[in-house]
Design a protein around this motif. Structure first.
Motif, PDB file in Angstrom:
ATOM      1  N   MET A  19       0.727  -1.619   0.082  1.00  0.00           N
ATOM      2  CA  MET A  19      -0.131  -0.126   0.154  1.00  0.00           C
ATOM      3  C   MET A  19       1.058   0.976   0.359  1.00  0.00           C
ATOM      4  SD  MET A  19      -2.934   1.451  -0.268  1.00  0.00           S
ATOM      5  CE  MET A  19      -4.213   0.713   0.629  1.00  0.00           C
ATOM      6  N   GLU A  20       1.812   1.107   0.528  1.00  0.00           N
ATOM      7  CA  GLU A  20       2.613   2.683   0.623  1.00  0.00           C
ATOM      8  C   GLU A  20       3.226   2.693  -0.215  1.00  0.00           C
ATOM      9  OE1 GLU A  20       5.898   2.045   3.458  1.00  0.00           O
ATOM     10  OE2 GLU A  20       4.863   2.596   5.344  1.00  0.00           O
ATOM     11  N   ASP A  21       4.190   1.589  -1.189  1.00  0.00           N
ATOM     12  CA  ASP A  21       4.442   1.437  -2.512  1.00  0.00           C
ATOM     13  C   ASP A  21       3.162   2.588  -3.818  1.00  0.00           C
ATOM     14  OD1 ASP A  21       6.811   1.403  -2.052  1.00  0.00           O
ATOM     15  OD2 ASP A  21       6.833  -0.394  -2.390  1.00  0.00           O
ATOM     16  N   ALA A  22       1.794   1.569  -3.666  1.00  0.00           N
ATOM     17  CA  ALA A  22       0.872   2.438  -4.173  1.00  0.00           C
ATOM     18  C   ALA A  22       0.749   3.315  -3.865  1.00  0.00           C
ATOM     19  CB  ALA A  22      -0.124   1.528  -4.198  1.00  0.00           C
ATOM     20  N   LEU A  23       0.543   3.895  -3.450  1.00  0.00           N
ATOM     21  CA  LEU A  23       0.448   5.670  -2.759  1.00  0.00           C
ATOM     22  C   LEU A  23       1.417   6.407  -3.352  1.00  0.00           C
ATOM     23  CD1 LEU A  23      -1.079   4.658   1.550  1.00  0.00           C
ATOM     24  CD2 LEU A  23      -2.179   5.919  -1.363  1.00  0.00           C
ATOM     25  N   MET A  24       2.726   6.008  -3.178  1.00  0.00           N
ATOM     26  CA  MET A  24       3.888   6.029  -3.912  1.00  0.00           C
ATOM     27  C   MET A  24       3.807   7.296  -5.030  1.00  0.00           C
ATOM     28  SD  MET A  24       6.263   8.824  -2.610  1.00  0.00           S
ATOM     29  CE  MET A  24       7.361   8.101  -0.999  1.00  0.00           C
ATOM     30  N   THR A  25       3.182   5.252  -5.662  1.00  0.00           N
ATOM     31  CA  THR A  25       3.190   5.832  -7.437  1.00  0.00           C
ATOM     32  C   THR A  25       1.636   7.130  -7.736  1.00  0.00           C
ATOM     33  OG1 THR A  25       3.691   3.229  -7.534  1.00  0.00           O
ATOM     34  CG2 THR A  25       2.385   4.406  -9.260  1.00  0.00           C
TER      35      THR A  25
END
Length: 242
Positions: A62-68
């Motif tokens: 989720m962290e990486d999705a939000l960063m994307t």
């Protein structure tokens, strides 16, 4: 393409190859190395989000999705990745919202439409379970109550439950108990689902604190003993002699 960009691209391709071979941990390391070289590359975060998702590391996915999304808010895949994490963690309403956003950026995309259908079916099924399971528990309670009444009448010399009202009250009480237990079970399931996106427990917090303290001490030592150039050192030496 300069040397750094070439290395980032090579690492990305290596990560993609690992994903195809279902070596998700290895892929994650390649993407992480690439991100260290190019921290603004949104596609790397998207790819690593997928790797984390397949590793069931939902918090990091989720962290990486939000960063994307943060780096490329007009790219549908960021919202799609977010929706995939939400779907895997049983947040069906949130997943539908994320998929809708992805679809608005990339209309008629079959992959997004298919994901939306899956999320919709899962949401309907989950809501149906919320409604039906407590009543199923009540039904089981009624059956158990009837069994208790029959057993009391058949297997005892002096039945305790002789009055029909007592029989009905006992049966209804067990049915209500079954309803409550089933309702509590659904609540427990919901709580367990919420915990899927919580950050993992830090098993070694003391070691991190020690490392931070060491870094602080080193920085303090540097402040106490500043570095001088050779010319400055000679001047200080001459002043000391004079």
């Amino acid at each position: 393409m300069n040397a750094r960009e070439t290395e980032v691209d090579n690492l990305k391709q290596q990560g993609n190859a690992c994903v195809k071979e279902q070596k998700y941990e290895e892929a994650m390391f390649h993407y992480t190395h690439a991100i260290k070289l190019d921290s603004q590359n949104y596609s790397l975060y998207s790819n690593r989000s997928f790797a984390f998702l397949m590793m069931r590391q939902y918090h990091y996915a989720m962290e990486d999705a939000l960063m994307t999304i943060q780096l490329k808010p007009d790219w549908s895949k960021g919202y799609f990745r977010k929706g995939e994490v939400e779907l895997r963690t049983f947040r069906f309403s949130e997943a539908l919202q994320s998929y809708n956003k992805a679809l608005s950026l990339q209309p008629n995309e079959p992959k997004i439409l298919e994901a939306m259908n899956r999320a919709s079916r899962s949401l309907i099924k989950d809501r149906r379970a919320d409604q039906q399971i407590p009543w199923l528990g009540a039904g089981v309670g009624i059956i158990l109550g009837v069994i208790v009444v029959i057993a009391d009448y058949v297997f005892t010399n002096k039945p305790t439950l002789t009055h029909p009202l007592l029989m009905a009250l006992l049966t209804m009480s067990i049915a209500m108990l079954g309803f409550g237990i089933a309702k509590g079970f659904r609540y427990f399931v919901k709580c367990q689902r919420k915990s899927l996106l919580e950050p993992p427990v830090d098993l070694f917090p003391e070691e991190k604190e020690d490392l931070e303290n060491i870094d602080v001490e080193k920085s303090n030592e540097k402040e106490k003993h500043p570095k001088y150039s050779k010319a400055q050192a000679r001047q200080r030496f001459r002043k000391g002699k004079s």
